[in-house]
Write a protein that holds these residues in place. Structure first.
Motif, PDB file in Angstrom:
ATOM      1  N   ASP A   1       0.876  -1.169   0.000  1.00  0.00           N
ATOM      2  CA  ASP A   1       0.000   0.000   0.000  1.00  0.00           C
ATOM      3  C   ASP A   1       0.916   1.223   0.000  1.00  0.00           C
ATOM      4  OD1 ASP A   1      -2.026   1.873   0.353  1.00  0.00           O
ATOM      5  OD2 ASP A   1      -3.036   0.688   1.904  1.00  0.00           O
ATOM      6  N   ILE A   2       0.849   2.003  -1.079  1.00  0.00           N
ATOM      7  CA  ILE A   2       1.807   3.083  -1.307  1.00  0.00           C
ATOM      8  C   ILE A   2       1.079   4.425  -1.368  1.00  0.00           C
ATOM      9  CG2 ILE A   2       3.551   3.985  -2.902  1.00  0.00           C
ATOM     10  CD1 ILE A   2       3.796   1.037  -3.954  1.00  0.00           C
ATOM     11  N   ALA A   3       1.594   5.401  -0.628  1.00  0.00           N
ATOM     12  CA  ALA A   3       1.030   6.756  -0.641  1.00  0.00           C
ATOM     13  C   ALA A   3       2.057   7.717  -1.238  1.00  0.00           C
ATOM     14  CB  ALA A   3       0.675   7.204   0.768  1.00  0.00           C
ATOM     15  N   VAL A   4       1.593   8.515  -2.186  1.00  0.00           N
ATOM     16  CA  VAL A   4       2.408   9.593  -2.758  1.00  0.00           C
ATOM     17  C   VAL A   4       1.589  10.873  -2.676  1.00  0.00           C
ATOM     18  CG1 VAL A   4       3.576   7.971  -4.311  1.00  0.00           C
ATOM     19  CG2 VAL A   4       1.652   9.312  -5.172  1.00  0.00           C
ATOM     20  N   GLN A   5       2.251  12.012  -2.817  1.00  0.00           N
ATOM     21  CA  GLN A   5       1.518  13.272  -2.828  1.00  0.00           C
ATOM     22  C   GLN A   5       0.604  13.284  -4.054  1.00  0.00           C
ATOM     23  OE1 GLN A   5       1.490  15.396  -0.331  1.00  0.00           O
ATOM     24  NE2 GLN A   5       2.976  14.088   0.689  1.00  0.00           N
ATOM     25  N   PRO A   6      -0.654  13.722  -3.903  1.00  0.00           N
ATOM     26  CA  PRO A   6      -1.577  13.716  -5.042  1.00  0.00           C
ATOM     27  C   PRO A   6      -1.019  14.392  -6.294  1.00  0.00           C
ATOM     28  CG  PRO A   6      -2.776  14.184  -3.036  1.00  0.00           C
ATOM     29  CD  PRO A   6      -1.306  14.186  -2.677  1.00  0.00           C
ATOM     30  N   GLU A   7      -0.249  15.442  -6.126  1.00  0.00           N
ATOM     31  CA  GLU A   7       0.303  16.138  -7.296  1.00  0.00           C
ATOM     32  C   GLU A   7       1.396  15.329  -7.997  1.00  0.00           C
ATOM     33  OE1 GLU A   7       2.323  17.911  -3.600  1.00  0.00           O
ATOM     34  OE2 GLU A   7       0.273  17.349  -4.152  1.00  0.00           O
ATOM     35  N   ASP A   8       1.900  14.277  -7.337  1.00  0.00           N
ATOM     36  CA  ASP A   8       2.935  13.417  -7.925  1.00  0.00           C
ATOM     37  C   ASP A   8       2.378  12.122  -8.510  1.00  0.00           C
ATOM     38  OD1 ASP A   8       4.935  15.195  -7.188  1.00  0.00           O
ATOM     39  OD2 ASP A   8       5.307  14.187  -5.269  1.00  0.00           O
ATOM     40  N   LYS A   9       1.060  11.936  -8.464  1.00  0.00           N
ATOM     41  CA  LYS A   9       0.497  10.640  -8.823  1.00  0.00           C
ATOM     42  C   LYS A   9       0.773  10.235 -10.263  1.00  0.00           C
ATOM     43  CE  LYS A   9      -4.266  12.280  -9.536  1.00  0.00           C
ATOM     44  NZ  LYS A   9      -4.430  12.026 -10.942  1.00  0.00           N
ATOM     45  N   ASP A  10       0.726  11.153 -11.205  1.00  0.00           N
ATOM     46  CA  ASP A  10       0.983  10.788 -12.599  1.00  0.00           C
ATOM     47  C   ASP A  10       2.444  10.419 -12.821  1.00  0.00           C
ATOM     48  OD1 ASP A  10      -1.687  11.207 -13.227  1.00  0.00           O
ATOM     49  OD2 ASP A  10      -1.349  13.283 -13.876  1.00  0.00           O
ATOM     50  N   ALA A  11       3.348  11.169 -12.231  1.00  0.00           N
ATOM     51  CA  ALA A  11       4.778  10.867 -12.356  1.00  0.00           C
ATOM     52  C   ALA A  11       5.104   9.542 -11.672  1.00  0.00           C
ATOM     53  CB  ALA A  11       5.611  12.002 -11.767  1.00  0.00           C
TER      54      ALA A  11
END
Length: 99
Positions: free
Chosen positions: A7-17
């Motif tokens: 289960d991985i969390a990234v900043q929403p603004e980084d989701k595409d990258a």
């Protein structure tokens, strides 16, 4: 066979990258690992920046020893690690029923 769920969390603004990076890392690093069978990457609709990685391994040691203790793991983390908002939560599962 064992199933790894991360289960991985990234900043929403980084989701595409991140989506591009994890696809590339899975194709170029993970898929080369002994004991690897296949993977699926899920992106949440309800929680932007949440991803779930499911990896099928021959056995637990293929992941915990063969992959995680190899140079490939450092390569994998170098590609996807910079996007983590916090360390992923990883667990291993046995298949009980498959439809």
């Amino acid at each position: 066979m064992i199933i790894e769920i991360a289960d991985i969390a990234v900043q929403p603004e980084d989701k595409d990258a991140f989506a591009e990076a994890i696809q590339r890392a899975a194709r170029t690093v993970l898929a080369r690992s002994p004991g690897y069978r296949r993977h699926i990457i899920f992106a949440s609709h309800e929680t932007p920046g949440r991803f779930v990685l499911q990896v099928e391994w021959d056995n637990l040691e293929a992941h915990t020893v063969g992959f995680r203790q190899s140079p490939a793991f450092a390569e994998w983390r170098a590609i996807i690690g910079p996007y983590f908002a916090r360390p992923p939560h990883v667990e291993h599962f046995d298949v009980v029923v498959s439809g």
